[in-house]
Enzyme design. Structure first.
Site, PDB file in Angstrom:
ATOM      1  N   HIS A 108     -38.400 -80.175  67.080  1.00  0.00           N
ATOM      2  CA  HIS A 108     -38.732 -81.549  66.670  1.00  0.00           C
ATOM      3  C   HIS A 108     -40.246 -81.581  66.412  1.00  0.00           C
ATOM      4  CE1 HIS A 108     -38.340 -85.986  66.667  1.00  0.00           C
ATOM      5  NE2 HIS A 108     -39.544 -85.950  67.217  1.00  0.00           N
ATOM      6  N   ASP A 117     -31.096 -77.357  70.595  1.00  0.00           N
ATOM      7  CA  ASP A 117     -32.020 -76.945  69.536  1.00  0.00           C
ATOM      8  C   ASP A 117     -31.728 -77.777  68.295  1.00  0.00           C
ATOM      9  OD1 ASP A 117     -33.798 -75.685  67.878  1.00  0.00           O
ATOM     10  OD2 ASP A 117     -32.508 -73.951  67.504  1.00  0.00           O
ATOM     11  N   ASP A 120     -45.530 -85.192  66.769  1.00  0.00           N
ATOM     12  CA  ASP A 120     -46.165 -86.317  66.064  1.00  0.00           C
ATOM     13  C   ASP A 120     -47.631 -85.975  65.784  1.00  0.00           C
ATOM     14  OD1 ASP A 120     -46.682 -86.424  68.880  1.00  0.00           O
ATOM     15  OD2 ASP A 120     -47.506 -88.429  68.617  1.00  0.00           O
ATOM     16  N   GLU A 123     -39.009 -80.948  71.570  1.00  0.00           N
ATOM     17  CA  GLU A 123     -40.308 -81.203  70.929  1.00  0.00           C
ATOM     18  C   GLU A 123     -41.362 -80.346  71.617  1.00  0.00           C
ATOM     19  OE1 GLU A 123     -41.582 -85.293  70.865  1.00  0.00           O
ATOM     20  OE2 GLU A 123     -43.354 -84.835  69.633  1.00  0.00           O
TER      21      GLU A 123
HETATM   22  O1  9MR Z   1     -44.457 -85.304  77.762  1.00  0.00           O
HETATM   23  C1  9MR Z   1     -44.230 -86.711  77.828  1.00  0.00           C
HETATM   24  C2  9MR Z   1     -43.157 -87.005  78.834  1.00  0.00           C
HETATM   25  O2  9MR Z   1     -43.591 -86.628  80.140  1.00  0.00           O
HETATM   26  C3  9MR Z   1     -42.805 -88.485  78.816  1.00  0.00           C
HETATM   27  O3  9MR Z   1     -41.725 -88.713  79.676  1.00  0.00           O
HETATM   28  C4  9MR Z   1     -42.447 -88.889  77.386  1.00  0.00           C
HETATM   29  C5  9MR Z   1     -42.069 -90.350  77.254  1.00  0.00           C
HETATM   30  O4  9MR Z   1     -43.151 -91.162  77.491  1.00  0.00           O
HETATM   31  O5  9MR Z   1     -43.517 -88.597  76.522  1.00  0.00           O
HETATM   32  C6  9MR Z   1     -43.833 -87.227  76.458  1.00  0.00           C
HETATM   33  O6  9MR Z   1     -44.909 -87.032  75.636  1.00  0.00           O
HETATM   34  C7  9MR Z   1     -44.759 -87.323  74.265  1.00  0.00           C
HETATM   35  C8  9MR Z   1     -45.868 -88.295  73.917  1.00  0.00           C
HETATM   36  O7  9MR Z   1     -45.614 -89.530  74.531  1.00  0.00           O
HETATM   37  C9  9MR Z   1     -46.051 -88.454  72.426  1.00  0.00           C
HETATM   38  N1  9MR Z   1     -46.143 -87.195  71.746  1.00  0.00           N
HETATM   39  C10 9MR Z   1     -44.985 -86.353  72.010  1.00  0.00           C
HETATM   40  C11 9MR Z   1     -44.943 -86.036  73.479  1.00  0.00           C
HETATM   41  C12 9MR Z   1     -43.894 -84.987  73.797  1.00  0.00           C
HETATM   42  O8  9MR Z   1     -42.589 -85.436  73.641  1.00  0.00           O
END
Ligand code: 9MR
Length: 576
Positions: A481, A531, A172, A540
């Site tokens: 992603h 994947d 994102d 991601e």
């Molecule tokens: O890395 C984060 C993970 O530990 C959490 O469980 C998850 C859900 O809150 O979010 C991950 O981080 C994401 C972030 O919230 C937004 N940008 C993408 C991040 C990677 O997926």
């Protein structure tokens, strides 16, 4: 989907084509003096292996270990250990009729991949045009100027904030202090561990040639954005994002409003820690800028002391990442450690002495736990530590590493215990990284070897069979992603990115292959990875997963490989 490397498949005159999942090796290869262990799952009735060179000639023969069961992958595996084979060249492992992917033994075998990961930070720059001479086919116009972000009511302010720059966090376009804090903690600690790492001109970024190392330049791009996120009272706003995640698109087309959300104790302490590190690392290059970092760091620390339980949670209707950090002890410890190291002030020393019990809580770090960063960082400054802390740090690191090596010795894949959750690749890399600090403190090579085996996991010696750095390896991650990778229409994903990796919680899954969510072929914890562009929970990228992988590979390249040339002028090119 990206073309698989036919050239690598044709390396040998193959009796049988290499098969994806049968022999798990580091798909890039090994340093001559490093451990070299392949994992052979589910090949019964074979007890020997060979290493064939690129002419198909056997160069090494060995005996496979007995089968060991791994409950996390549901496999019985044998191991092929050819660590004492050190001749440079191109090889494949052969077990019965099965051939592994090709790999190399050479003395800079992970250098290009570590430079690619370094370059991925440049590719994530917000408010920045990526020019062809640095980004090649990944050039793109500037996105998200962030010169007038809207103050969300949670910030307690109104109006706009000028906060351009910084890196996009992940797939994102959000910019989050907490995940960026632990990211830069890892990167700046790498610079302190290996000062010669990524020298000027090694990464080919716009700042290359300015006399500062390319890693210091890239980190400074993020630090400059950090400074905008500090409020007048010293506290730090947690993030700039839109209310919901944007669609998968190029950043310049994102139509959503960018908001600044409230302050938190965790964000302020991550800020305090990295600004304290920056103050000492950039001092000789830019004394004024560095002095400003220190002032800001101490103001953020004071704010956190006075506001020590401000937990950020997403306000109703806000769906971007929350990074809600609830336990602040580790953040206080890390910030105190960095502030003490930079200033030597009695107050920070006293804080560390008063909380010395926490220095026993060694662990790999992630955005929610930075205790390990406090310990590893202090381990590099033992000479300024009071005796009681020095003793604890050394023992804490060593006891923890010894225990993990014990676990590795009985684990099927020869990996330490790590957190198999969202972002597991970051956690295992961070665990490997901590071995390196133990090596630095003790000089004992078994810790260096353990770190190298953890790097092997990332580069292919894992139960999924993937090499977890995009653009590298024989079985590549091609459907990351990641907005730009999806939007650009170019085959495969942008290079140098690390996906989250196996995540048994599979928050993005559906039960059907044809449903909306990601379809996981295996639900075994160590194989719960797909994947797929739909898989935000396993596929991601995130700056905070890439950073420990970057640090691990770059440091191992230094210790096992040839030193970085002082006047490195080879401009790194992105893989095609
Ligand atoms: O890395 C984060 C993970 O530990 C959490 O469980 C998850 C859900 O809150 O979010 C991950 O981080 C994401 C972030 O919230 C937004 N940008 C993408 C991040 C990677 O997926």
């Amino acid at each position: 989907m990206k073309k698989l490397f036919l050239s690598s498949l044709l390396l040998l005159s193959l009796p049988v084509l290499a098969q994806d999942n049968l022999i798990r090796i580091n798909q890039l290869g090994y340093y001559p003096d490093a451990p070299k262990i392949a994992i052979i799952p589910e090949i019964p009735n074979e007890s020997e292996f060979e290493v064939l060179d690129d002419k198909g000639i056997s160069q090494y023969k060995g005996v496979l270990t007995d089968e060991i069961y791994w409950d996390k992958s549901g496999e019985k595996v044998r191991r092929a250990d050819f660590s004492d084979f050190s001749k440079a060249g191109k090889y494949q492992i052969k077990v019965g009729d099965i051939l592994s992917w090709p790999f190399e033994i050479k003395d800079d075998v992970w250098r290009d991949v570590s430079v690619a990961i370094m370059k991925s930070y440049y590719l994530q720059r917000a408010s920045y045009e990526l020019e062809e001479k640095y980004a090649g086919v990944y050039k793109r116009p500037m996105g998200h100027p962030d010169t007038a972000c809207t103050m969300h009511p949670s910030s307690g302010k109104s109006g706009k904030l000028y906060a351009p720059g910084g890196w996009y966090d992940a797939g994102d376009f959000g910019k989050y202090i907490v995940s960026a804090g632990v990211t830069m903690g890892n990167m700046m600690s790498l610079i302190e561990l290996i000062p010669s790492v990524f020298p000027d001109k090694s990464v080919n970024i716009p700042e290359s040639g300015n006399g500062l190392s390319d890693i210091l330049d890239e980190v400074k791009y993020e630090l400059d954005w950090f400074k905008y996120m500090q409020d007048d009272d010293g506290g730090v706003f947690v993030k700039i994002t839109s209310e919901k995640y944007p669609d998968m698109m190029f950043p310049q087309y994102d139509p959503l409003q960018r908001n600044v959300y409230g302050k938190s104790t965790a964000a302020s302490l991550h800020f305090a820690a990295v600004m304290a590190m920056a103050a000492r690392l950039y001092k000789t290059f830019d004394p004024d800028w560095s002095a400003d970092c220190l002032v800001r760091s101490e103001r953020a620390w004071s704010w956190a002391e006075a506001n020590n339980q401000v937990i950020f949670t997403n306000p109703p209707g806000v769906l971007s990442g929350a990074y809600s950090n609830r336990n602040m002890e580790d953040e206080f410890l890390w910030a105190a450690a960095e502030l003490f190291t930079t200033t030597g002030k009695a107050a920070y020393k006293q804080y560390l002495i008063d909380h010395k019990e926490e220095l026993w809580n060694m662990a790999g770090s992630g955005w929610a736990n930075v205790n390990g960063l406090a310990i590893t960082s202090l381990s590099l400054y033992q000479d300024i530590l009071p005796e009681e802390l020095r003793t604890i740090i050394k023992k804490s690191l060593t006891d923890w590493s010894v225990q993990l090596i014990r676990d590795m010795n009985i684990s099927a894949y020869r990996i330490p215990e790590f957190r198999l959750v969202w972002g597991s690749n970051g956690f295992i890399a961070s665990t490997g990284l901590c071995f390196l600090y133990t090596y630095k403190v003790t000089g004992d090579r078994k810790f260096l070897n353990a770190a190298a085996e953890v790097a092997d996991y990332i580069l292919g010696k894992n139960a999924t069979g993937y090499c977890f750095v995009t653009g590298y390896g024989s079985r590549q991650v091609v459907n990351l992603h990641h907005s730009v990778s999806i939007a650009d229409g170019i085959e495969g994903s942008l290079p140098g990115f690390v996906p989250g990796g196996p995540n048994p919680s599979m928050q993005d899954a559906t039960s059907s292959e044809h449903g909306q969510g990601a379809y996981y072929e295996s639900k075994m914890p160590a194989k719960a990875y797909v994947d797929s562009e739909l898989s935000y929970a396993s596929n991601e990228n995130d700056i905070c997963y890439s950073a420990p992988v970057l640090a691990l590979l770059a440091a191992l390249d230094h210790y096992f490989g040839s030193p970085y040339p002082a006047n490195w002028s080879k401009h790194y090119n992105l893989p095609e």
